[in-house]
Scaffold this motif. Structure first.
Motif: not given
Ligand code: XCC
Ligand code: SF4
Length: 630
Positions: A443-464
């Motif tokens: 359907r398309g492509a997403v470029a996922m980039v960037g860091c971790n930040n304690p403001k977000i549960r680490p890795d959770y956002a990236h992975i989900e």
């Protein structure tokens, strides 16, 4: 489903908690505790409404005090802060690129650094109009090094790399007045504009933010990526592993952390030397294991298959294993906490760059001219430290995943060749990928980039986010700490195709790729710019028409702001999970989330709710498809 099993964030957190118990035994501090001391954060800072660029201040804007002492309003203050944020990031990436150009100048047939991809060097030289016929490759390398270095301070003209963009994109940049000139000039210009009594007009500040971002992505970072490939090889698919379980208890563990492959490549080279391995055995170890943290890890994983111990918020965990003989760093994203933390263990915290000097570290200055001897000294220091380990403190979480990495643009083009039945040119175009997208298989492509930040549960956002995207037949390309999050979870294992929708799964099977493609470190987001440019040219569309978006759900650094600016300025809608301190100004927020669209055909979306963030991306991709009638 075979026997593929992801590693969950819960499992990673349990491993971290176990390591923090080790930390408690030795009185170690950790970011998890420091976050508590810093929360809640300063509201003025969060909204970007505090100005301290002159000593009449600091001035903070409130309803009762709508202007600073000089009369600057909130929009000027927020805009200046945003531009300064960008300049910091652009300077950092670009200076890394400069170091690579400098290393290229040191390349020699019998030296520490060689030209590993001469064909790529010749290709770039031709692009730049440099005579290549009959030239000695090192002679050419040295001329290109000089030319590339002069990109940083040339008096006239715009970045040489801009010509790689589709003509339409180049025209947009020209008409918006945001074509980047000399790389350093855009940083200087930004800092000049943000000086007391210069620009306070939102539009001017945001235009320069885009231009300074472009001087990074289409300037300094592109120099970094392209000449790293020339020196160390253009990445090709290669198997590796990720997460702390890559460290080996019986071996001397050296962890490379930071960004510049000039150092990490040399450490890998030296650690491979039979003499060094023999020395490690003499000292009681079974061998030497190199693993990496942050972007330098991405660099050596992509080119050598060196395993990735973890990403940004996992850097302290490496030391907490009690099995790290040395953590060797160069520049950027290195916690000063590693100094005091390493003192709680036997670990040597080795700093190497005049740019990143830290207390409680052993400083072994590294430079292109002395690379080999310094790398030997560093590796020896680590080996000799093996005997100082405290066995009762050693605990390495038994947790790792397989990953196939190394997807440079060249590798993607090559791998996807022949995936479709189309009769298009099979040699070196992105047309097969275009076909997959237009037919709707992807359907398309997403470029996922960037860091971790304690403001977000680490890795959770990236992975989900990635899980949901691939389930919806959206292919993910990733870089930086986002790529490492994917690898740790198992999303770069080819077996992860089972998590995809039917279309993407089919493509993964035919091309033999994982659904999340590792494109490298953060300077390598320049690769993504080249890829979308090629996609646009091969499809006859503008970049902004492609069903492609960018996303940094857990970003934290100034570099990420610079990246965001050049990704947007390149015509790619960009989604952030953390606010870049602009909420205090309606005008700056309006410009970034909408106004800039008039100049570059793309803008930002900030959405802190992760579920909504992914839905908005999918929605945007589908909107773009609908607009194209595909
Ligand atoms: Fe640093 Fe590049 Fe961010 Fe990771 S992703 S925390 S900037 S290492 Ni670049
Ligand atoms: Fe205050 Fe203006 Fe000085 Fe900023 S530049 S600190 S707003 S007086």
């Amino acid at each position: 489903m075979g026997n593929f099993k992801m590693t969950t964030v819960e499992e990673m957190e349990a491993a971290t908690n176990r390591l923090l118990e080790t930390g408690a035994k030795v009185g170690a501090d950790a970011w998890q505790f420091r976050v508590k001391n810093q929360t809640p954060h300063c509201k003025f800072g969060e909204q970007g409404v505090c100005c301290r660029i002159c000593s009449m201040g600091p001035c903070r804007i409130t309803p009762k005090a709508p202007r600073g002492i000089c009369g600057c309003d909130v929009h000027g203050i927020v805009g200046r802060n945003y531009l300064k944020f960008t300049a910091g990031g652009a300077a950092t990436h670009s200076d890394h690129g400069r170091e690579i150009c400098n290393t290229l100048g040191h390349a020699a047939p019998d030296g520490a650094y060689k030209v590993k991809d001469p064909a790529k060097l010749i290709r770039i030289a031709k692009e730049w109009g440099v005579e290549t016929e009959g030239r000695d490759i090192y002679d050419l390398a040295h001329e290109m090094s000089e030319l590339a270095l002069s990109e940083y301070g040339k008096n006239h003209g715009v970045s040489r790399w801009l010509k790689r963009a589709p003509q339409h994109t180049q025209d947009l940049w020209h008409n918006a007045g945001i074509e980047p000139r000399a790389i350093d000039r855009e940083v200087s210009c930004a800092l000049h504009m943000t000086h007391m009594g210069c620009s306070s007009k939102p539009e001017a500040l945001i235009r320069q933010s885009l231009r300074n971002g472009l001087s990074d992505g289409w300037g300094g970072s592109m120099c970094g990526t392209e000449f790293s490939d020339v020196l160390f090889g253009t990445p090709k698919p290669i198997d590796t592993e990720a997460n702390l379980g890559v460290m080996v208890a019986e071996n001397v563990n050296i962890v490379v952390h930071g960004h510049d492959p000039s150092l990490s490549e040399m450490i890998c080279e030296v650690a491979d030397d039979p003499e060094m391995i023999a020395y490690a055995k003499e000292m009681g170890a079974k061998g030497i294991t190199i693993s990496g943290v942050c972007c330098t890890s991405n660099e050596v994983a992509m080119r050598r298959g060196i395993p990735m111990a973890g990403n940004f918020l996992q850097q302290e965990n490496v030391v907490l294993t009690g099995a790290c003989e040395a953590i060797v760093v160069d520049v950027q994203c290195i916690f000063p906490a590693l100094g005091p933390l390493s003192k709680c263990f036997h670990t040597k915290f080795i700093t190497t760059s005049p740019i990143a000097q830290m207390p409680d570290s052993d400083y072994i200055e590294f430079s292109a001219g002395t690379a080999l001897e310094k790398a030997k000294e560093i590796v020896k220091t680590a080996i000799e430290n093996f005997k100082n380990r405290k066995p009762d403190l050693v605990y390495i979480p038994d947790m790792k995943q397989k990953a196939t990495v190394g997807y440079s643009v060249e590798a993607i083009v090559k791998t996807l060749d022949g995936v479709t039945n189309s009769q298009v040119d099979k040699t070196g175009t992105t047309k097969p990928l275009v076909d997959c997208i237009t037919s709707g298989v992807i359907r398309g492509a997403v470029a996922m980039v960037g860091c971790n930040n304690p403001k977000i549960r680490p890795d959770y956002a990236h992975i989900e986010l990635m899980k949901k995207l691939i389930a919806n037949d959206i292919i993910v390309v990733a870089s930086g700490c986002s790529a490492q999050a994917a690898a740790k979870a198992g999303l770069m294992d080819k077996a992860a195709k089972d998590l995809c929708g039917a279309g993407l799964k089919r493509v993964c099977e035919l091309a033999d790729i994982p659904p999340v493609l590792h494109m490298g470190s953060c300077v390598d987001i320049s690769r993504m710019m080249v890829l979308v440019s090629e996609l646009a040219k091969d499809s006859g569309l503008n970049i902004s028409q492609l069903p492609v978006v960018g996303c940094a759900p857990e970003w934290m650094s100034e570099k990420a702001v610079s990246i965001g600016n050049y990704v947007v300025a390149t015509g790619i809608d960009t989604f952030l999970g953390v606010d870049p301190y602009v909420s205090g100004s309606t005008e700056i927020t309006e410009l970034l989330t909408s106004g800039v669209k008039d100049w570059v055909e793309a803008s930002y979306t900030v959405e802190k709710d992760i579920d909504k963030l992914v839905d908005k991306m999918i929605e945007r991709i589908e909107e773009k498809r609908t607009a194209l009638g595909i």
